[in-house]
Design a protein around this motif. Structure first.
Motif, PDB file in Angstrom:
ATOM      1  N   ASP A 184       0.814  -1.217   0.000  1.00 13.97           N
ATOM      2  CA  ASP A 184       0.000   0.000   0.000  1.00 13.97           C
ATOM      3  C   ASP A 184       0.851   1.274   0.000  1.00 13.97           C
ATOM      4  O   ASP A 184       0.370   2.347  -0.362  1.00 13.97           O
ATOM      5  CB  ASP A 184      -0.940   0.023   1.216  1.00 13.97           C
ATOM      6  CG  ASP A 184      -1.940  -1.117   1.215  1.00 13.97           C
ATOM      7  OD1 ASP A 184      -2.196  -1.667   0.119  1.00 13.97           O
ATOM      8  OD2 ASP A 184      -2.442  -1.479   2.298  1.00 13.97           O
ATOM      9  N   LEU A 185       2.111   1.155   0.420  1.00 12.94           N
ATOM     10  CA  LEU A 185       2.981   2.333   0.474  1.00 12.94           C
ATOM     11  C   LEU A 185       3.203   2.948  -0.900  1.00 12.94           C
ATOM     12  O   LEU A 185       3.495   4.144  -1.020  1.00 12.94           O
ATOM     13  CB  LEU A 185       4.340   1.965   1.093  1.00 12.94           C
ATOM     14  CG  LEU A 185       4.331   1.578   2.573  1.00 12.94           C
ATOM     15  CD1 LEU A 185       5.701   1.058   2.983  1.00 12.94           C
ATOM     16  CD2 LEU A 185       3.930   2.777   3.439  1.00 12.94           C
ATOM     17  N   ALA A 186       3.088   2.154  -1.954  1.00  9.89           N
ATOM     18  CA  ALA A 186       3.327   2.663  -3.310  1.00  9.89           C
ATOM     19  C   ALA A 186       2.356   3.780  -3.675  1.00  9.89           C
ATOM     20  O   ALA A 186       2.661   4.610  -4.541  1.00  9.89           O
ATOM     21  CB  ALA A 186       3.223   1.518  -4.315  1.00  9.89           C
ATOM     22  N   ALA A 187       1.216   3.835  -3.018  1.00  8.72           N
ATOM     23  CA  ALA A 187       0.222   4.861  -3.318  1.00  8.72           C
ATOM     24  C   ALA A 187       0.298   6.052  -2.364  1.00  8.72           C
ATOM     25  O   ALA A 187      -0.566   6.931  -2.418  1.00  8.72           O
ATOM     26  CB  ALA A 187      -1.177   4.244  -3.254  1.00  8.72           C
ATOM     27  N   HIS A 188       1.326   6.084  -1.509  1.00 13.91           N
ATOM     28  CA  HIS A 188       1.413   7.138  -0.504  1.00 13.91           C
ATOM     29  C   HIS A 188       2.594   8.065  -0.751  1.00 13.91           C
ATOM     30  O   HIS A 188       3.517   7.757  -1.511  1.00 13.91           O
ATOM     31  CB  HIS A 188       1.533   6.519   0.901  1.00 13.91           C
ATOM     32  CG  HIS A 188       0.232   6.053   1.453  1.00 13.91           C
ATOM     33  ND1 HIS A 188      -0.547   6.819   2.277  1.00 13.91           N
ATOM     34  CD2 HIS A 188      -0.454   4.883   1.273  1.00 13.91           C
ATOM     35  CE1 HIS A 188      -1.636   6.151   2.614  1.00 13.91           C
ATOM     36  NE2 HIS A 188      -1.607   4.973   2.008  1.00 13.91           N
ATOM     37  N   GLU A 189       2.538   9.213  -0.062  1.00 14.66           N
ATOM     38  CA  GLU A 189       3.640  10.162  -0.079  1.00 14.66           C
ATOM     39  C   GLU A 189       4.659   9.703   0.967  1.00 14.66           C
ATOM     40  O   GLU A 189       4.414   9.770   2.166  1.00 14.66           O
ATOM     41  CB  GLU A 189       3.131  11.568   0.279  1.00 14.66           C
ATOM     42  CG  GLU A 189       4.163  12.660   0.129  1.00 14.66           C
ATOM     43  CD  GLU A 189       4.544  12.901  -1.324  1.00 14.66           C
ATOM     44  OE1 GLU A 189       5.746  12.773  -1.642  1.00 14.66           O
ATOM     45  OE2 GLU A 189       3.643  13.203  -2.129  1.00 14.66           O
ATOM     46  N   CYS A 190       5.790   9.197   0.493  1.00 13.15           N
ATOM     47  CA  CYS A 190       6.826   8.692   1.394  1.00 13.15           C
ATOM     48  C   CYS A 190       8.012   9.647   1.383  1.00 13.15           C
ATOM     49  O   CYS A 190       8.518  10.018   0.319  1.00 13.15           O
ATOM     50  CB  CYS A 190       7.267   7.286   0.966  1.00 13.15           C
ATOM     51  SG  CYS A 190       5.933   6.061   1.094  1.00 13.15           S
ATOM     52  N   LEU A 191       8.434  10.050   2.541  1.00 16.36           N
ATOM     53  CA  LEU A 191       9.491  11.049   2.673  1.00 16.36           C
ATOM     54  C   LEU A 191      10.858  10.392   2.513  1.00 16.36           C
ATOM     55  O   LEU A 191      11.172   9.416   3.197  1.00 16.36           O
ATOM     56  CB  LEU A 191       9.392  11.744   4.036  1.00 16.36           C
ATOM     57  CG  LEU A 191       8.020  12.383   4.318  1.00 16.36           C
ATOM     58  CD1 LEU A 191       7.957  12.908   5.751  1.00 16.36           C
ATOM     59  CD2 LEU A 191       7.746  13.503   3.322  1.00 16.36           C
ATOM     60  N   GLY A 192      11.678  10.929   1.631  1.00 17.98           N
ATOM     61  CA  GLY A 192      12.945  10.296   1.290  1.00 17.98           C
ATOM     62  C   GLY A 192      14.114  10.829   2.091  1.00 17.98           C
ATOM     63  O   GLY A 192      14.262  12.043   2.271  1.00 17.98           O
ATOM     64  N   PHE A 193      14.959   9.913   2.560  1.00 17.33           N
ATOM     65  CA  PHE A 193      16.170  10.276   3.295  1.00 17.33           C
ATOM     66  C   PHE A 193      17.349  10.066   2.348  1.00 17.33           C
ATOM     67  O   PHE A 193      17.709   8.942   2.024  1.00 17.33           O
ATOM     68  CB  PHE A 193      16.291   9.384   4.537  1.00 17.33           C
ATOM     69  CG  PHE A 193      17.340   9.829   5.513  1.00 17.33           C
ATOM     70  CD1 PHE A 193      17.976  11.057   5.401  1.00 17.33           C
ATOM     71  CD2 PHE A 193      17.694   9.015   6.578  1.00 17.33           C
ATOM     72  CE1 PHE A 193      18.932  11.464   6.319  1.00 17.33           C
ATOM     73  CE2 PHE A 193      18.656   9.409   7.497  1.00 17.33           C
ATOM     74  CZ  PHE A 193      19.270  10.635   7.369  1.00 17.33           C
ATOM     75  N   SER A 194      17.990  11.154   1.930  1.00 17.11           N
ATOM     76  CA  SER A 194      19.036  11.035   0.915  1.00 17.11           C
ATOM     77  C   SER A 194      20.272  10.311   1.415  1.00 17.11           C
ATOM     78  O   SER A 194      21.084   9.835   0.631  1.00 17.11           O
ATOM     79  CB  SER A 194      19.436  12.418   0.392  1.00 17.11           C
ATOM     80  OG  SER A 194      19.907  13.233   1.436  1.00 17.11           O
ATOM     81  N   TYR A 195      20.441  10.212   2.744  1.00 13.62           N
ATOM     82  CA  TYR A 195      21.591   9.483   3.282  1.00 13.62           C
ATOM     83  C   TYR A 195      21.547   8.010   2.883  1.00 13.62           C
ATOM     84  O   TYR A 195      22.568   7.354   2.788  1.00 13.62           O
ATOM     85  CB  TYR A 195      21.618   9.624   4.801  1.00 13.62           C
ATOM     86  CG  TYR A 195      22.786   8.919   5.455  1.00 13.62           C
ATOM     87  CD1 TYR A 195      24.096   9.214   5.090  1.00 13.62           C
ATOM     88  CD2 TYR A 195      22.573   7.976   6.455  1.00 13.62           C
ATOM     89  CE1 TYR A 195      25.164   8.591   5.696  1.00 13.62           C
ATOM     90  CE2 TYR A 195      23.642   7.350   7.073  1.00 13.62           C
ATOM     91  CZ  TYR A 195      24.932   7.656   6.688  1.00 13.62           C
ATOM     92  OH  TYR A 195      25.983   7.027   7.297  1.00 13.62           O
TER      93      TYR A 195
END
Length: 298
Positions: A184-195
């Motif tokens: 279900d995460l594929a349809a959500h806004e997931c915050l990216g950590f560039s590290y």
């Protein structure tokens, strides 16, 4: 009975000096006593070590090989004595340490205050950055590193894996719905950590109770290089963050954030403490590494 190590030291000095008489002043003993030490060793090994005449001496074939081994044995004995002395020495001096921002802020710093109370003659200069620093060139005594190990010239002590949890604000979940499964995460806004970019920025792993790991490609419109900034975005209700449980604990306890997919185990990253290879680590470094491994070891 003669001491074997002492006799080895006498034999090495006599062989290097060229004669018993030449070695006598440096050893503080008479030439006849030096001869007794050499004969003691010859009796132990069952072979002549030196060809001796009234004018000169020279090593036999066995003596040459034995001489090199004696040097190694004496060096190791000296190192063992120095190590024993170091173990009793009081840690003191400046210790320069580097660690990732989130782990350093929420886990390492509280431990450091306890370490400094225990060793009042040590001071610590702690630098927090998610950049991979050069331990040698930048003059660090030790670094905490999360993720793949690339520098094989350093000594590495394994720590427990750095575990992450997914969380979002109640307002975000009320608007977008609560994920029930990793897919279900594929349809959500997931915050990216560039590290985590080196380890695959847009793939999050979750393992179910059945042991099956689900690798989900997520979408990140906002990517930031520090955990606290991503936590702030999550609290504002912008999306789902994937961060260390230690950092999110208070938000989860107060309800500012809600754990997402609590029935799944989130991803973890390998974590180690690294320090330059050294035959004799200083007491301050050895004590610090021991405390870190005790606090965060596997």
């Amino acid at each position: 009975m003669m001491d074997r190590l002492t006799s080895m030291a006498v034999f090495v000095r006599a062989a290097e000096a060229g004669s018993f008489a030449a070695a006598a002043p440096a050893l503080g003993m008479s030439a006849p006593m030096i001869g007794k030490h050499v004969r003691f060793l010859e009796a132990r090994v069952g072979a002549q070590l030196l060809h001796r005449t009234t004018r000169r001496q020279s090593l036999t074939e066995v003596g040459r090989a034995f001489l090199e081994r004696c040097k190694l044995v004496l060096a190791e004995a000296e190192a063992a004595e120095l190590l024993a002395q170091d173990l009793q020495a009081t840690p003191r001096g400046l210790l320069r340490v580097n660690a990732p921002v989130t782990f350093g802020s929420y886990s390492l710093t509280p431990m450091l205050t306890r370490y400094l109370r225990r060793y009042p003659e040590v001071s610590v200069d702690l630098t927090l950055t998610d950049r991979v620093v050069d331990v040698i060139d930048e003059g660090y005594d030790a670094v905490i590193r999360i993720g793949p190990l690339s520098d094989s010239t350093l000594i590495a002590r394994a720590l427990k894996p750095y575990r992450l949890v997914a969380a979002a604000a109640p307002a975000y979940l009320a608007e977008r719905g609560t994920p029930q499964a990793p897919v279900d995460l594929a349809a959500h806004e997931c915050l990216g950590f560039s590290y985590w970019a080196r380890a695959s920025l847009d793939v999050w792993d979750f393992t179910g109770v059945d042991g099956v790991t689900h690798r989900i490609k997520v979408r990140s419109r906002l990517t930031v290089n520090t955990g606290p900034a991503l936590r702030a975005a999550a609290v504002e209700g912008f999306g789902i963050t994937l961060q260390a449980e230690e950092m999110l604990r208070e938000d989860l306890a107060t309800g500012r954030l809600v754990q997402v997919l609590p029935d799944y185990v989130g991803p973890s990253r390998a974590m180690r403490i690294l320090f330059p290879a050294s035959r004799r680590p200083t007491p301050k470094l050895r004590s610090f590494v021991d405390v870190v491994v005790q606090a965060f070891g596997p």
